[in-house]
Design an enzyme around this catalytic site. Structure first.
Site, PDB file in Angstrom:
ATOM      1  N   ASP A  54       0.876  -1.169   0.000  1.00 41.12           N
ATOM      2  CA  ASP A  54       0.000   0.000   0.000  1.00 41.12           C
ATOM      3  C   ASP A  54       0.913   1.218   0.000  1.00 41.12           C
ATOM      4  O   ASP A  54       1.615   1.483   0.986  1.00 41.12           O
ATOM      5  CB  ASP A  54      -0.896  -0.016   1.242  1.00 41.12           C
ATOM      6  CG  ASP A  54      -1.852   1.162   1.297  1.00 41.12           C
ATOM      7  OD1 ASP A  54      -1.624   2.169   0.588  1.00 41.12           O
ATOM      8  OD2 ASP A  54      -2.817   1.096   2.073  1.00 41.12           O
ATOM      9  N   TYR A 144      -9.760  15.299  -5.706  1.00 42.46           N
ATOM     10  CA  TYR A 144      -8.991  14.489  -6.656  1.00 42.46           C
ATOM     11  C   TYR A 144      -8.213  15.385  -7.615  1.00 42.46           C
ATOM     12  O   TYR A 144      -7.008  15.205  -7.817  1.00 42.46           O
ATOM     13  CB  TYR A 144      -9.933  13.574  -7.426  1.00 42.46           C
ATOM     14  CG  TYR A 144      -9.263  12.781  -8.521  1.00 42.46           C
ATOM     15  CD1 TYR A 144      -8.425  11.723  -8.219  1.00 42.46           C
ATOM     16  CD2 TYR A 144      -9.469  13.089  -9.866  1.00 42.46           C
ATOM     17  CE1 TYR A 144      -7.802  10.980  -9.214  1.00 42.46           C
ATOM     18  CE2 TYR A 144      -8.860  12.363 -10.867  1.00 42.46           C
ATOM     19  CZ  TYR A 144      -8.023  11.309 -10.541  1.00 42.46           C
ATOM     20  OH  TYR A 144      -7.398  10.584 -11.536  1.00 42.46           O
ATOM     21  N   GLY A 145      -8.892  16.358  -8.218  1.00 44.45           N
ATOM     22  CA  GLY A 145      -8.209  17.257  -9.142  1.00 44.45           C
ATOM     23  C   GLY A 145      -7.099  18.037  -8.471  1.00 44.45           C
ATOM     24  O   GLY A 145      -6.014  18.228  -9.032  1.00 44.45           O
ATOM     25  N   ALA A 146      -7.347  18.504  -7.257  1.00 47.91           N
ATOM     26  CA  ALA A 146      -6.334  19.270  -6.542  1.00 47.91           C
ATOM     27  C   ALA A 146      -5.119  18.411  -6.218  1.00 47.91           C
ATOM     28  O   ALA A 146      -3.971  18.863  -6.301  1.00 47.91           O
ATOM     29  CB  ALA A 146      -6.933  19.851  -5.264  1.00 47.91           C
ATOM     30  N   ALA A 147      -5.360  17.151  -5.849  1.00 46.91           N
ATOM     31  CA  ALA A 147      -4.250  16.247  -5.551  1.00 46.91           C
ATOM     32  C   ALA A 147      -3.404  15.994  -6.795  1.00 46.91           C
ATOM     33  O   ALA A 147      -2.164  15.970  -6.730  1.00 46.91           O
ATOM     34  CB  ALA A 147      -4.782  14.930  -4.993  1.00 46.91           C
ATOM     35  N   LYS A 148      -4.056  15.809  -7.935  1.00 47.03           N
ATOM     36  CA  LYS A 148      -3.312  15.584  -9.169  1.00 47.03           C
ATOM     37  C   LYS A 148      -2.581  16.852  -9.624  1.00 47.03           C
ATOM     38  O   LYS A 148      -1.494  16.769 -10.203  1.00 47.03           O
ATOM     39  CB  LYS A 148      -4.260  15.091 -10.259  1.00 47.03           C
ATOM     40  CG  LYS A 148      -4.791  13.678 -10.040  1.00 47.03           C
ATOM     41  CD  LYS A 148      -3.689  12.638 -10.010  1.00 47.03           C
ATOM     42  CE  LYS A 148      -4.254  11.218 -10.111  1.00 47.03           C
ATOM     43  NZ  LYS A 148      -3.188  10.183 -10.038  1.00 47.03           N
ATOM     44  N   ILE A 177     -10.019   7.458 -20.278  1.00 46.42           N
ATOM     45  CA  ILE A 177      -9.482   6.201 -20.793  1.00 46.42           C
ATOM     46  C   ILE A 177     -10.534   5.117 -20.608  1.00 46.42           C
ATOM     47  O   ILE A 177     -10.987   4.864 -19.486  1.00 46.42           O
ATOM     48  CB  ILE A 177      -8.188   5.783 -20.056  1.00 46.42           C
ATOM     49  CG1 ILE A 177      -7.147   6.912 -20.084  1.00 46.42           C
ATOM     50  CG2 ILE A 177      -7.622   4.509 -20.661  1.00 46.42           C
ATOM     51  CD1 ILE A 177      -6.578   7.232 -21.442  1.00 46.42           C
TER      52      ILE A 177
END
Length: 240
Positions: A54, A144-148, A177
């Site tokens: 992990d 999610y977007g902020a982390a990426k 995808i």
């Protein structure tokens, strides 16, 4: 040359496709995943070496580094997911917001930071680090977007740190995808069509698109490409 390649999150989807691409070239490929059973089956299918791990757990990442051995040529940080899609009933209030954001930061940013920190000393000159972001980083209205987006910024800085050793560091930012379980079956047909309509070439991305781009970034022809974000999305997001 038989390179040593580590692909985190290699038990399914894009990670498995990337690992298979390097293995097809004769490289020694290690794959990691949280589910030891699924990881073992995937590794056997593509003739890779499994290490259950992990990537958000410092102890497990340290053990991964020990099991790899002294040398590494390619690190692909594929482990990650939109944790907002994991839970149909998230906690409410500010505590819920905090938990949701921490989950995505752990899964998508800190997993790559921990793994890279643990193994970067093993990377030989001419080595490559490839992190995997998302088109969602261009909007970043969600955790999610902020982390990426943070992952992309960190990758640019990482390039300057590993460059003097002859190692490159880049980020691939996929668009939609198909043929993966990213959306956990929650993608409506209307939304899927909208994502494809947003492209310039009128098709969904394929795992092979990401696998081939990753393989290129680790090739001799990409030695002067570093600190970059490569958008692989059929034109759904363009840069200039």
């Amino acid at each position: 040359m038989d390179r040593i390649v580590l692909v985190t999150g290699g038990s399914s989807g894009l990670g498995k496709a990337v690992a298979a691409r390097f293995r097809a070239d004769g490289d020694t490929v290690f794959v990691t995943g949280r589910d030891a059973g699924r990881l073992g089956r995937a590794a056997a299918e593509i003739d890779a070496r499994p290490i259950a791990c992990d990537a958000t757990d410092p102890g497990q990442v340290a053990r991964l580094a020990d099991e790899l051995g002294p040398d590494l040529d390619v690190l692909v940080n594929m482990a990650g997911r939109n944790t907002d899609l994991d839970d149909d009933s998230p906690a409410e209030g500010l505590e819920g917001v905090l938990a949701a954001w921490r989950a995505n930061l752990d899964a998508n940013l800190l997993s790559a930071v921990l793994t890279t920190t643990a193994v970067r000393g093993k990377l030989r000159p001419g080595g490559t680090i490839v992190n995997v972001g998302s088109i969602g980083a261009e909007y970043a209205s969600s955790s999610y977007g902020a982390a990426k987006a943070a992952l992309a910024a960190w990758t640019a800085g990482l390039s300057s740190e590993v460059g003097p050793k002859g190692v490159t560091a880049n980020l691939i930012s996929p668009g939609y995808i198909a043929d993966t379980d990213f959306f956990h079956g929650k993608l409506s047909e209307q939304r899927r069509e909208a994502l494809i309509d947003a492209t310039h070439n009128g098709r969904a991305g394929r795992p092979a698109d990401i696998a081939d781009t990753t393989f290129f970034l680790a090739s001799a022809g990409a030695r002067h490409i570093t600190g970059q974000t490569l958008h692989v999305n059929g034109g759904a997001h363009t840069t200039r």
